[in-house]
Design a protein around this motif. Structure first.
Motif, mmCIF file in Angstrom:
data_model
loop_
_atom_site.group_PDB
_atom_site.id
_atom_site.type_symbol
_atom_site.label_atom_id
_atom_site.label_comp_id
_atom_site.label_asym_id
_atom_site.label_seq_id
_atom_site.Cartn_x
_atom_site.Cartn_y
_atom_site.Cartn_z
ATOM 1 N N TYR A 114 0.831 -1.202 0.000
ATOM 2 C CA TYR A 114 0.000 0.000 0.000
ATOM 3 C C TYR A 114 0.868 1.257 0.000
ATOM 4 N N THR A 132 0.533 4.178 -2.823
ATOM 5 C CA THR A 132 0.151 5.557 -2.512
ATOM 6 C C THR A 132 1.321 6.522 -2.592
ATOM 7 N N ARG A 190 3.589 6.758 -0.381
ATOM 8 C CA ARG A 190 3.966 7.147 0.971
ATOM 9 C C ARG A 190 5.407 6.762 1.301
#
Length: 106
Positions: free
Chosen positions: A86, A90, A92
């Motif tokens: 994830y 994203t 991140r």
């Protein structure tokens, strides 16, 4: 551990499976398999395939698969299917963590 280790573990497990897998059955499993074979009129191999699919679907639906994957490899089934975590999806993981202590200092 992470996604790469999970992919390696799945590849190793797949390679270890023979074309024909034999499983020793205990008395209870033999009785259950015999009852299922009689009820569905299916051969044992088909019933075992159905059993694997049913167990897999149940663990996915209940979240047990994600729980165990997160515990062992720190990824989820969706991350495994996507081929990225994830954080990678994203973006991140590209930015430094915020330093909340110094955030509002001038």
């Amino acid at each position: 551990m992470g996604l790469d280790e999970l992919e390696d573990a799945v590849g190793d497990a797949y390679a270890d499976l023979d074309e024909e897998t034999t499983v020793e059955l205990d008395r209870e499993s033999r009785n259950e398999l015999a009852l299922l074979a009689a009820a569905f009129g299916a051969d044992r191999d088909e019933l075992v395939r159905r059993g694997v699919h049913a167990l897999f679907r149940t663990t996915v639906d209940t979240g047990d698969l994600d729980f165990n994957l997160r515990r062992e490899f720190d990824v989820t089934y969706d991350e495994y299917l996507a081929g990225m975590t994830y954080d990678e999806m994203t973006g991140r993981d590209r930015y430094p963590q915020r330093d909340d202590e110094r955030r509002y200092q001038m």
